[in-house]
Design an enzyme around this catalytic site. Structure first.
Site, PDB file in Angstrom:
ATOM      1  N   ASP A  39       0.858  -1.184   0.000  1.00  0.00           N
ATOM      2  CA  ASP A  39       0.000   0.000   0.000  1.00  0.00           C
ATOM      3  C   ASP A  39       0.894   1.235   0.000  1.00  0.00           C
ATOM      4  O   ASP A  39       1.564   1.531   0.992  1.00  0.00           O
ATOM      5  CB  ASP A  39      -0.893  -0.036   1.248  1.00  0.00           C
ATOM      6  CG  ASP A  39      -1.853   1.139   1.330  1.00  0.00           C
ATOM      7  OD1 ASP A  39      -1.733   2.085   0.527  1.00  0.00           O
ATOM      8  OD2 ASP A  39      -2.734   1.111   2.226  1.00  0.00           O
ATOM      9  N   HIS A  40       0.890   1.979  -1.101  1.00  0.00           N
ATOM     10  CA  HIS A  40       1.805   3.114  -1.243  1.00  0.00           C
ATOM     11  C   HIS A  40       1.430   4.291  -0.342  1.00  0.00           C
ATOM     12  O   HIS A  40       2.218   5.226  -0.169  1.00  0.00           O
ATOM     13  CB  HIS A  40       1.845   3.581  -2.702  1.00  0.00           C
ATOM     14  CG  HIS A  40       3.200   4.031  -3.143  1.00  0.00           C
ATOM     15  ND1 HIS A  40       4.098   4.652  -2.301  1.00  0.00           N
ATOM     16  CD2 HIS A  40       3.828   3.957  -4.350  1.00  0.00           C
ATOM     17  CE1 HIS A  40       5.202   4.943  -2.960  1.00  0.00           C
ATOM     18  NE2 HIS A  40       5.069   4.522  -4.203  1.00  0.00           N
ATOM     19  N   ARG A  41       0.240   4.262   0.257  1.00  0.00           N
ATOM     20  CA  ARG A  41      -0.111   5.314   1.211  1.00  0.00           C
ATOM     21  C   ARG A  41       0.723   5.191   2.485  1.00  0.00           C
ATOM     22  O   ARG A  41       0.968   6.179   3.176  1.00  0.00           O
ATOM     23  CB  ARG A  41      -1.593   5.221   1.575  1.00  0.00           C
ATOM     24  CG  ARG A  41      -2.568   5.446   0.419  1.00  0.00           C
ATOM     25  CD  ARG A  41      -3.989   5.191   0.855  1.00  0.00           C
ATOM     26  NE  ARG A  41      -4.170   3.834   1.386  1.00  0.00           N
ATOM     27  CZ  ARG A  41      -5.301   3.404   1.938  1.00  0.00           C
ATOM     28  NH1 ARG A  41      -6.339   4.213   2.049  1.00  0.00           N
ATOM     29  NH2 ARG A  41      -5.393   2.159   2.379  1.00  0.00           N
TER      30      ARG A  41
END
Length: 435
Positions: free
Chosen positions: A407-409
């Site tokens: 998850d790049h967040r």
């Protein structure tokens, strides 16, 4: 005072669930933590433990009934108390005035004959959503009421096929199909009269044909579809792939299995290495929340388990502190109970990371979809023999491909790459897994 037990929210975002089976009967004494019922949700069957002690005075929901989260399902009190002693059951405001179904406070919903079997009682009938001039009180599940509202079905005059004339889903579905048939026929006529399209189109709905059978969606399949679409559209995935040499890992497994009574699988060692990588790179053990990033202190790992027509992900907590044999025992226990519907509520909640292993099917490499609220999932492929170069010389080695979906967040590329390198190091130097 007697206590009204309500349908719990056994899974995140669950709005309704069904009592698959009761684990207790009326008149039985129960304690906190004792299994009360098996509850079926969109995604799993879980065991619901009692949160109060006392005597079961009444079971308000029949097995198989679908009810809203928060709805009363049972009454528990002290010996000698009656259902009338229970605290009043608040009624939620209906969507529209005509859909209200008056129910007396903690009204008994079942008779109890001498054989001990709970059956709907004549005084446990709520008013029909269809209303009707007679004003007679009728007994039906919340699902039936909802279907009747959504499809504008008048249930006046419908004879229920359930116990004591209870209107159940199978009584309503033919009415829905009959009402939809004229509209579908009209649409078919319009399509026949319209010019043939010049390009292929995808139908909005499917129907059975001579060479295809329509298999209706289960609640679990619908939920899986919804959650995966939400994950792919709301969670920015990125992927990193690594190749691990697993000769030493397989040799360690052989030695452990030769010395112990509990067999250790490759997957057990992989999960243990995942937890070890979080110990090495704790900044990767995070998940996204609206208020901020959650930094987890323990490695709580979800294991993907395939079941009939679906997938569940029970969570093993504190994997970093477990021995490999204990980890293997817990994974085997969770997988078995996932397949038989014996998981408990807390066992399918939480966690920060998932492991999905398709290596046993011969899959060499794949990418998995993140299971929210987790921040990552490791897709594990099959181990295979392949030529490798060591110090300029060619030899045969055993390789295994893994792909990290992140998850790049929460995880930047450098952190994810650092974690994956730590995982590979643990796999290729397996004695560190045992440390």
């Amino acid at each position: 005072m007697a206590t009204t037990v309500r349908m719990p929210e056994v899974l995140a975002n669950t709005t309704e669930a069904a009592i698959q089976s009761w684990s207790v009967g009326v008149g039985e004494q129960i304690d906190v933590g004792q299994p009360l019922a098996e509850i079926e949700t969109d995604k799993a069957v879980v065991e619901y433990a009692a949160e109060v002690s006392g005597t079961v005075l009444e079971l308000l929901v029949a097995e198989g009934d679908l009810v809203d989260v928060g709805a009363p399902i049972a009454v528990v009190g002290e010996p000698g108390e009656t259902v009338a002693d229970a605290a009043p059951v608040p009624q939620a405001a209906p969507a529209d005035p005509e859909s209200a179904a008056p129910v007396a406070d903690a009204e008994p919903a079942f008779d109890h004959s001498d054989d001990g079997v709970s059956r709907p009682g004549p005084d446990a009938r709520g008013s029909d959503d269809g209303g009707g001039a007679t004003g007679a009180r009728r007994f039906m599940s919340p699902l039936v009421r909802r279907l009747a509202r959504e499809h504008d079905i008048d249930l006046e005059g419908v004879t229920g096929s359930g116990p004591d004339g209870r209107i159940v889903r199978r009584d309503v579905e033919p009415l829905i199909e009959a009402k939809a048939a004229p509209a579908e026929a009209a649409r078919s006529g319009d399509r026949a009269a319209a010019p043939a399209p010049t390009t292929p189109t995808t139908p909005a709905s499917a129907s059975a044909t001579a060479d295809a059978e329509l298999v209706p969606h289960t609640r679990m399949r619908r939920t899986i579809a919804r959650r995966l679409v939400e994950s792919k559209t709301q969670v920015p995935h990125f992927y990193l792939t690594a190749e691990c040499r697993v000769d030493r890992l397989l040799e360690l497994r052989r030695e452990l299995n030769a010395a112990g009574t509990l067999k250790v699988s490759v997957n057990d060692l992989v999960v243990k290495a995942v937890a070890g990588a979080f110990v090495d790179v704790p900044e990767a053990n995070r998940t996204w929340a609206d208020e901020g990033v959650l930094q987890h202190r323990t490695a709580d790992i979800a294991i993907a388990v395939a079941i009939d027509d679906g997938l569940v992900t029970p969570v093993v907590r504190g994997v970093e502190s477990l021995s490999v044999s204990e980890l293997g025992r817990r994974i085997a226990d969770l997988a078995e109970r996932a397949r038989t519907g014996g998981l408990r509520q807390h066992e399918i909640e939480g966690g920060s990371f998932s492991v999905s292993n398709l290596g046993m099917y011969g899959t060499r490499e794949f990418s998995a979809i993140i299971n929210p609220p987790h921040a990552g999932i490791l897709a594990v492929g099959a181990a295979r023999q392949a030529p490798v170069v060591v110090d300029g010389a060619l030899e045969v080695g055993t390789l295994m491909n893994v792909t990290l979906s992140a998850d790049h967040r929460v995880l930047d590329g450098a952190v994810a790459a650092k974690w994956l390198a730590a995982f590979v190091a643990r796999i290729e130097h397996p004695l560190t897994i045992l440390a």
